[in-house]
Design a protein around this motif. Structure first.
Motif, mmCIF file in Angstrom:
data_model
loop_
_atom_site.group_PDB
_atom_site.id
_atom_site.type_symbol
_atom_site.label_atom_id
_atom_site.label_comp_id
_atom_site.label_asym_id
_atom_site.label_seq_id
_atom_site.Cartn_x
_atom_site.Cartn_y
_atom_site.Cartn_z
ATOM 1 N N TRP A 39 23.942 3.442 -42.023
ATOM 2 C CA TRP A 39 25.574 3.362 -41.588
ATOM 3 C C TRP A 39 26.030 1.861 -41.565
ATOM 4 O O TRP A 39 24.991 0.855 -41.493
ATOM 5 C CB TRP A 39 25.556 3.875 -39.953
ATOM 6 N N GLN A 40 27.169 1.573 -41.659
ATOM 7 C CA GLN A 40 27.795 0.361 -41.704
ATOM 8 C C GLN A 40 27.980 0.010 -40.083
ATOM 9 O O GLN A 40 28.482 0.663 -39.224
ATOM 10 C CB GLN A 40 29.272 0.677 -42.174
ATOM 11 N N GLU A 41 27.472 -1.410 -40.016
ATOM 12 C CA GLU A 41 27.447 -1.669 -38.595
ATOM 13 C C GLU A 41 28.592 -2.727 -38.375
ATOM 14 O O GLU A 41 29.528 -2.771 -37.452
ATOM 15 C CB GLU A 41 26.309 -2.713 -38.169
ATOM 16 N N THR A 42 29.077 -3.487 -39.512
ATOM 17 C CA THR A 42 30.576 -4.170 -39.677
ATOM 18 C C THR A 42 30.583 -4.123 -41.142
ATOM 19 O O THR A 42 30.155 -3.648 -41.979
ATOM 20 C CB THR A 42 30.049 -5.780 -39.254
ATOM 21 N N PRO A 43 31.873 -4.769 -41.280
ATOM 22 C CA PRO A 43 32.415 -4.509 -42.905
ATOM 23 C C PRO A 43 31.272 -5.451 -43.746
ATOM 24 O O PRO A 43 31.294 -4.963 -44.980
ATOM 25 C CB PRO A 43 33.597 -5.436 -42.737
ATOM 26 N N SER A 44 30.389 -6.162 -43.138
ATOM 27 C CA SER A 44 29.440 -6.802 -43.964
ATOM 28 C C SER A 44 28.048 -6.635 -43.738
ATOM 29 O O SER A 44 27.049 -7.219 -44.238
ATOM 30 C CB SER A 44 29.842 -8.500 -43.920
ATOM 31 N N ALA A 45 27.850 -5.666 -42.931
ATOM 32 C CA ALA A 45 26.515 -5.355 -42.518
ATOM 33 C C ALA A 45 26.302 -3.808 -42.126
ATOM 34 O O ALA A 45 27.149 -3.083 -41.874
ATOM 35 C CB ALA A 45 25.960 -6.096 -41.237
ATOM 36 N N ARG A 46 24.995 -3.624 -42.615
ATOM 37 C CA ARG A 46 24.619 -2.229 -42.865
ATOM 38 C C ARG A 46 23.267 -1.949 -42.184
ATOM 39 O O ARG A 46 22.316 -2.759 -42.780
ATOM 40 C CB ARG A 46 24.651 -1.750 -44.290
ATOM 41 N N THR A 47 22.920 -0.950 -41.580
ATOM 42 C CA THR A 47 21.722 -0.428 -40.974
ATOM 43 C C THR A 47 20.889 0.436 -41.950
ATOM 44 O O THR A 47 21.606 1.393 -42.191
ATOM 45 C CB THR A 47 21.633 -0.086 -39.439
ATOM 46 N N LEU A 48 19.888 0.329 -42.481
ATOM 47 C CA LEU A 48 19.169 1.110 -43.150
ATOM 48 C C LEU A 48 17.995 1.659 -42.488
ATOM 49 O O LEU A 48 17.361 0.907 -41.796
ATOM 50 C CB LEU A 48 18.424 0.297 -44.543
ATOM 51 N N VAL A 49 17.564 3.011 -42.460
ATOM 52 C CA VAL A 49 16.394 3.654 -41.680
ATOM 53 C C VAL A 49 15.701 4.259 -42.973
ATOM 54 O O VAL A 49 15.839 4.909 -43.717
ATOM 55 C CB VAL A 49 17.051 5.104 -41.077
ATOM 56 N N LEU A 50 14.390 3.526 -42.990
ATOM 57 C CA LEU A 50 13.439 3.782 -44.087
ATOM 58 C C LEU A 50 12.126 4.583 -43.516
ATOM 59 O O LEU A 50 11.830 4.147 -42.306
ATOM 60 C CB LEU A 50 12.845 2.395 -44.732
ATOM 61 N N ASP A 51 11.929 5.647 -44.253
ATOM 62 C CA ASP A 51 10.800 6.415 -43.821
ATOM 63 C C ASP A 51 9.596 5.954 -44.609
ATOM 64 O O ASP A 51 9.624 6.087 -45.914
ATOM 65 C CB ASP A 51 11.082 7.824 -44.163
ATOM 66 N N VAL A 52 8.604 5.349 -44.112
ATOM 67 C CA VAL A 52 7.396 4.394 -44.747
ATOM 68 C C VAL A 52 6.183 5.246 -44.620
ATOM 69 O O VAL A 52 5.612 5.289 -43.282
ATOM 70 C CB VAL A 52 7.282 3.175 -44.284
ATOM 71 N N PRO A 53 5.796 5.903 -45.454
ATOM 72 C CA PRO A 53 4.514 6.871 -45.183
ATOM 73 C C PRO A 53 3.362 5.776 -44.985
ATOM 74 O O PRO A 53 3.027 4.667 -45.433
ATOM 75 C CB PRO A 53 3.981 7.400 -46.688
ATOM 76 N N GLY A 54 2.583 6.288 -43.670
ATOM 77 C CA GLY A 54 1.347 5.465 -43.528
ATOM 78 C C GLY A 54 1.754 4.450 -42.480
ATOM 79 O O GLY A 54 0.892 3.370 -42.313
ATOM 80 N N TRP A 55 2.875 4.129 -42.119
ATOM 81 C CA TRP A 55 3.415 3.037 -41.243
ATOM 82 C C TRP A 55 2.575 2.856 -40.138
ATOM 83 O O TRP A 55 2.416 3.834 -39.123
ATOM 84 C CB TRP A 55 4.991 3.084 -41.015
ATOM 85 N N PRO A 56 1.968 1.762 -39.613
ATOM 86 C CA PRO A 56 1.209 1.606 -38.575
ATOM 87 C C PRO A 56 2.203 1.155 -37.474
ATOM 88 O O PRO A 56 1.480 1.061 -36.478
ATOM 89 C CB PRO A 56 0.530 0.171 -39.065
ATOM 90 N N GLY A 57 3.191 1.247 -37.447
ATOM 91 C CA GLY A 57 4.069 0.747 -36.339
ATOM 92 C C GLY A 57 4.199 -0.722 -36.178
ATOM 93 O O GLY A 57 3.583 -1.516 -36.974
#
Length: 271
Positions: A39-57
């Motif tokens: 989703w767009q946070e501002t006109p020049s910034a965006r948040t990405l949600v990545l699903d990472v297999p095996g992510w340790p936290g």
């Protein structure tokens, strides 16, 4: 160093094609992630949600390396701070908030073109000094000083505190060019009743209801709005190099111990 949007290298050092290839390496700790939301946070910034297999936290304040691979096999990687703590309901999800950098091919692609469902390589989490975890302050208050997109790892700390119900007193001083550039503004400024006290300074253009005209954070501001050195707060400073150096000098002048100051810096200017 790393921050919410680490400075991109010149375009000729980035991938020659702004397209992700499907040929991903699996060496040196790289994992193949998928973009599951954005989703767009501002006109020049965006948040990405990545699903990472095996992510340790990860911990609030850490960062990850993201790598793009062009169709011809050329790769480029950049470092970005995580903008939210590990979510127990989705432990493999990593949030990164990317600020578009003028002339930066990688950040431009991530903000404007990378689609939900696309693959991207992730390595991390990285960093163990510039972190905050609930229950670790032992009564000491926390001071967060942010310049521009340097607010991203600090916002992750605020979110970690709230998610855990931690009562450590937080004060946030956020310096940003103008309202349209401000990240997480509503979230940061709504929390005075829960122990998160935030003040925002605009350096180029301020809204009509701003308490003061555009200006940088000065020594008097820091003395008035920050925690007194006598309370021995832990101080986190993140932003462009000039901002970090100025804030660090002011903290030392005000009597804060160098060992209590944790700094993270990156390239672009906020003013």
């Amino acid at each position: 160093m790393t921050a919410a949007a680490t400075a991109d290298e010149a375009p000729d050092a980035a991938p020659r094609a702004a397209r992700l290839g499907e040929r991903f390496a699996t060496t040196a700790g790289w994992r193949v992630a998928r973009v599951v939301d954005a989703w767009q946070e501002t006109p020049s910034a965006r948040t990405l949600v990545l699903d990472v297999p095996g992510w340790p936290g990860h911990r609030a304040g850490q960062h990850v390396d993201l790598r793009l691979t062009a169709d011809d096999g050329y790769t480029a990687s950049r470092a970005y701070s995580v903008s939210a703590p590990t979510d127990p309901a989705h432990p493999g999800h990593v949030h990164v908030t990317v600020q578009r950098v003028m002339g930066g091919e990688v950040s431009t692609y991530l903000v404007d073109d990378l689609p939900v469902g696309a693959g991207i390589e992730v390595r991390g989490p990285v960093g163990g000094w510039f972190v905050w975890e609930p229950g670790t302050a032992h009564g000491a208050p926390v001071l967060l000083l942010a310049g521009g997109s340097g607010v991203t790892p600090l916002a992750a700390m605020v979110r970690a505190r709230r998610a855990a119900g931690d009562r450590t007193p937080f004060r946030v001083l956020y310096s940003v060019r103008m309202p349209t550039d401000a990240l997480f503004l509503d979230e940061l400024t709504r929390g005075r009743l829960d122990g998160v006290d935030a003040d925002v300074w605009f350096t180029r253009a301020a809204p009509p209801d701003a308490p003061r005209p555009p200006a940088r954070i000065g020594l008097r501001d820091l003395a008035h709005h920050g925690w007194p050195a006598a309370l021995e707060p832990v101080c986190y400073v993140c932003g462009p190099t000039g901002f970090v150096e100025a804030m660090t000098r002011m903290l030392l002048v005000l009597g804060h111990e160098a060992r209590a100051i944790r700094a993270e810096r990156f390239g672009p200017s906020t003013d």
